[in-house]
Design a protein around this motif. Structure first.
Motif, PDB file in Angstrom:
ATOM      1  N   MET A   1       0.842  -1.175   0.000  1.00  0.00           N
ATOM      2  CA  MET A   1       0.000   0.000   0.000  1.00  0.00           C
ATOM      3  C   MET A   1       0.893   1.246   0.000  1.00  0.00           C
ATOM      4  N   LYS A   2       0.499   2.252  -0.764  1.00  0.00           N
ATOM      5  CA  LYS A   2       1.214   3.529  -0.837  1.00  0.00           C
ATOM      6  C   LYS A   2       0.288   4.643  -0.372  1.00  0.00           C
ATOM      7  N   PHE A   3       0.895   5.774  -0.063  1.00  0.00           N
ATOM      8  CA  PHE A   3       0.138   6.933   0.404  1.00  0.00           C
ATOM      9  C   PHE A   3       0.570   8.156  -0.386  1.00  0.00           C
ATOM     10  N   VAL A   4      -0.412   8.937  -0.823  1.00  0.00           N
ATOM     11  CA  VAL A   4      -0.151  10.150  -1.590  1.00  0.00           C
ATOM     12  C   VAL A   4      -0.464  11.351  -0.704  1.00  0.00           C
ATOM     13  N   LEU A   5       0.468  12.286  -0.669  1.00  0.00           N
ATOM     14  CA  LEU A   5       0.263  13.529   0.067  1.00  0.00           C
ATOM     15  C   LEU A   5      -0.435  14.532  -0.840  1.00  0.00           C
ATOM     16  N   VAL A   6      -1.578  15.005  -0.387  1.00  0.00           N
ATOM     17  CA  VAL A   6      -2.353  16.015  -1.112  1.00  0.00           C
ATOM     18  C   VAL A   6      -2.358  17.277  -0.255  1.00  0.00           C
ATOM     19  N   VAL A   7      -1.918  18.397  -0.853  1.00  0.00           N
ATOM     20  CA  VAL A   7      -1.767  19.655  -0.125  1.00  0.00           C
ATOM     21  C   VAL A   7      -2.747  20.685  -0.682  1.00  0.00           C
ATOM     22  N   ILE A   8      -3.340  21.462   0.229  1.00  0.00           N
ATOM     23  CA  ILE A   8      -4.295  22.505  -0.162  1.00  0.00           C
ATOM     24  C   ILE A   8      -3.886  23.804   0.522  1.00  0.00           C
ATOM     25  N   PHE A   9      -3.659  24.855  -0.264  1.00  0.00           N
ATOM     26  CA  PHE A   9      -3.274  26.159   0.251  1.00  0.00           C
ATOM     27  C   PHE A   9      -4.503  27.055   0.326  1.00  0.00           C
ATOM     28  N   CYS A  10      -4.708  27.687   1.495  1.00  0.00           N
ATOM     29  CA  CYS A  10      -5.937  28.440   1.739  1.00  0.00           C
ATOM     30  C   CYS A  10      -5.675  29.808   2.363  1.00  0.00           C
ATOM     31  N   SER A  11      -6.684  30.673   2.232  1.00  0.00           N
ATOM     32  CA  SER A  11      -6.688  31.976   2.886  1.00  0.00           C
ATOM     33  C   SER A  11      -7.942  32.081   3.752  1.00  0.00           C
ATOM     34  N   ALA A  12      -7.754  32.264   5.052  1.00  0.00           N
ATOM     35  CA  ALA A  12      -8.898  32.453   5.947  1.00  0.00           C
ATOM     36  C   ALA A  12      -9.552  33.804   5.685  1.00  0.00           C
ATOM     37  N   LEU A  13      -8.776  34.788   5.254  1.00  0.00           N
ATOM     38  CA  LEU A  13      -9.304  36.121   4.960  1.00  0.00           C
ATOM     39  C   LEU A  13     -10.252  36.076   3.765  1.00  0.00           C
ATOM     40  N   GLU A  14      -9.812  35.437   2.691  1.00  0.00           N
ATOM     41  CA  GLU A  14     -10.618  35.333   1.472  1.00  0.00           C
ATOM     42  C   GLU A  14     -11.636  34.198   1.552  1.00  0.00           C
ATOM     43  N   GLN A  15     -11.489  33.335   2.514  1.00  0.00           N
ATOM     44  CA  GLN A  15     -12.341  32.165   2.697  1.00  0.00           C
ATOM     45  C   GLN A  15     -12.391  31.307   1.441  1.00  0.00           C
ATOM     46  N   ASN A  16     -11.205  31.034   0.909  1.00  0.00           N
ATOM     47  CA  ASN A  16     -11.123  30.141  -0.241  1.00  0.00           C
ATOM     48  C   ASN A  16      -9.787  29.400  -0.227  1.00  0.00           C
ATOM     49  N   CYS A  17      -9.734  28.364  -1.060  1.00  0.00           N
ATOM     50  CA  CYS A  17      -8.529  27.547  -1.179  1.00  0.00           C
ATOM     51  C   CYS A  17      -8.217  27.328  -2.646  1.00  0.00           C
ATOM     52  N   LEU A  18      -6.940  27.125  -2.938  1.00  0.00           N
ATOM     53  CA  LEU A  18      -6.539  26.715  -4.269  1.00  0.00           C
ATOM     54  C   LEU A  18      -6.915  25.246  -4.447  1.00  0.00           C
ATOM     55  N   PRO A  19      -6.984  24.773  -5.682  1.00  0.00           N
ATOM     56  CA  PRO A  19      -7.291  23.353  -5.899  1.00  0.00           C
ATOM     57  C   PRO A  19      -6.239  22.455  -5.230  1.00  0.00           C
ATOM     58  N   VAL A  59      -2.222  26.023   5.513  1.00  0.00           N
ATOM     59  CA  VAL A  59      -2.055  24.847   4.657  1.00  0.00           C
ATOM     60  C   VAL A  59      -2.831  23.679   5.258  1.00  0.00           C
ATOM     61  N   GLN A  60      -3.592  23.019   4.420  1.00  0.00           N
ATOM     62  CA  GLN A  60      -4.252  21.767   4.804  1.00  0.00           C
ATOM     63  C   GLN A  60      -3.559  20.648   4.041  1.00  0.00           C
ATOM     64  N   PHE A  61      -3.549  19.461   4.616  1.00  0.00           N
ATOM     65  CA  PHE A  61      -3.035  18.332   3.846  1.00  0.00           C
ATOM     66  C   PHE A  61      -3.734  17.055   4.258  1.00  0.00           C
ATOM     67  N   GLN A  62      -3.691  16.094   3.347  1.00  0.00           N
ATOM     68  CA  GLN A  62      -4.283  14.774   3.566  1.00  0.00           C
ATOM     69  C   GLN A  62      -3.334  13.731   3.027  1.00  0.00           C
ATOM     70  N   CYS A  63      -3.330  12.584   3.653  1.00  0.00           N
ATOM     71  CA  CYS A  63      -2.634  11.421   3.116  1.00  0.00           C
ATOM     72  C   CYS A  63      -3.709  10.460   2.628  1.00  0.00           C
ATOM     73  N   LYS A  64      -3.667  10.155   1.351  1.00  0.00           N
ATOM     74  CA  LYS A  64      -4.669   9.278   0.766  1.00  0.00           C
ATOM     75  C   LYS A  64      -4.019   7.954   0.376  1.00  0.00           C
ATOM     76  N   THR A  65      -4.737   6.895   0.657  1.00  0.00           N
ATOM     77  CA  THR A  65      -4.252   5.566   0.328  1.00  0.00           C
ATOM     78  C   THR A  65      -4.443   5.290  -1.163  1.00  0.00           C
ATOM     79  N   VAL A  66      -3.406   4.776  -1.791  1.00  0.00           N
ATOM     80  CA  VAL A  66      -3.503   4.347  -3.185  1.00  0.00           C
ATOM     81  C   VAL A  66      -3.031   2.900  -3.260  1.00  0.00           C
TER      82      VAL A  66
END
Length: 69
Positions: A1-19, A59-66
């Motif tokens: 089993m492998k794990f992929v790191l997925v990173v999300i960059f966000c602004s609390a001021l703008e209340q949005n995140c990049l893909p 920054v938010q991040f997730q480790c997803k199983t692949v």
């Protein structure tokens, strides 16, 4: 089993995140998590204090199983 790191960059001021972006692949959950924390710290340091504070960046991040093929 492998794990992929997925990173999300966000602004609390703008209340949005990049893909979400796939950052790296890891062989253990621990390695993936540590890479996520390191990526978040590096990104925050690269952006700097002024922009991080001005735009309330985080920054938010997730480790997803692949499944291995």
């Amino acid at each position: 089993m492998k794990f992929v790191l997925v990173v999300i960059f966000c602004s609390a001021l703008e209340q949005n995140c990049l893909p979400p972006q796939t950052a790296s692949q890891h062989s253990t959950w621990y390695d993936c998590m540590m890479a996520g924390y390191n990526k978040a710290q590096t990104y925050t340091e690269d952006v700097g204090t002024q922009k991080t504070n001005e735009y309330k960046l985080y920054v938010q991040f997730q480790c997803k199983t692949v499944k291995e093929v």
